[in-house]
Design a protein around this motif. Sequence first.
Motif, PDB file in Angstrom:
ATOM      1  N   THR A 287       0.832  -1.206   0.000  1.00 40.87           N
ATOM      2  CA  THR A 287       0.000   0.000   0.000  1.00 40.87           C
ATOM      3  C   THR A 287       0.864   1.253   0.000  1.00 40.87           C
ATOM      4  O   THR A 287       0.626   2.202  -0.761  1.00 40.87           O
TER       5      THR A 287
ATOM      6  N   LYS B  53       1.141   4.081  -2.989  1.00 44.66           N
ATOM      7  CA  LYS B  53       0.854   5.492  -2.709  1.00 44.66           C
ATOM      8  C   LYS B  53       2.007   6.391  -3.148  1.00 44.66           C
ATOM      9  O   LYS B  53       1.807   7.461  -3.730  1.00 44.66           O
TER      10      LYS B  53
ATOM     11  N   THR C  41       1.512   9.121  -6.164  1.00 44.08           N
ATOM     12  CA  THR C  41       1.535  10.539  -5.810  1.00 44.08           C
ATOM     13  C   THR C  41       2.076  11.401  -6.947  1.00 44.08           C
ATOM     14  O   THR C  41       1.743  12.592  -7.058  1.00 44.08           O
TER      15      THR C  41
END
Length: 272
Positions: free
Chosen positions: A131, A135, A139
């Motif tokens: 995870t 991320k 981003t």
Amino acid sequence: MHTTFSLKNTIKVLSILLIAVLTSCASRKDIIYFQDEPVSDETHLENNYELSYKPNDILTIDVSALDPDAVRPFNLSSVMYSNNGGNLNNAGLNANGSVLRQTYLVDPNGNIEFPVLGTLNIGGKTRAEVTEMLKEKLTVYVKDPIVNIRLINFTVTVLGEVNRPGTYTIQDERISLTEALGLAGDLTIYGKRNNVFLIREVNGQKKYAKLDLTSINVVNSPVYYLSQNDVIYVEPNNSRVRQSTYNQTTGVIISAVATLATITAIIINSNK
């Protein structure tokens, strides 16, 4: 003389039938699973309180954010299908239809192919680690992405002396040994509580452990919390093994032996 001949023949028949009963019984080796490899303990296995992804795992990965259009390229599209080939309604469903979510299959090298980002290696990583990795990569394209990962083929198999043996799919991705046995309806009265066998695959190799459910220390075992695809086998006790060796023919033979034994006793008493 005739009585003596009949008695001798009766005794001979009894002997043959008794031999048949003894030879019709299977041995313990014919009944018990996983006998060829002695297992002393589970010290070679580590605690696995949090699952890590491995080859052949099937995942769903959903990416969301405040801007739905920004995350659309990073989500696999759902496939709508109809079981009877009929037309789908405005919701993409009909009476016999459903929505099939596309999934990620972890390949033998621990990789998945992710939209836009390409090949990602997630083998051996936990959900929290994957995870965070996603991320960080997302981003660059999306502001404040939210990543939700779910393993959908987490299964454990429970065999042997339990009330409902079978393979069970686990929804919450974490299950203990006792919870798995609970799903299988607990051990039968014939299950050996002090000799529960576990098989686990670690880095492509099969590992084995034996557990004693009669000891409270089982909750501290490195294998108390199960991994996906674990196999649990509850060995039958001696009483069950003895029961398993009797077949229908054995029952008939025992009845015949009892009948002939009674006849023999009557003949012997009548000649006294």
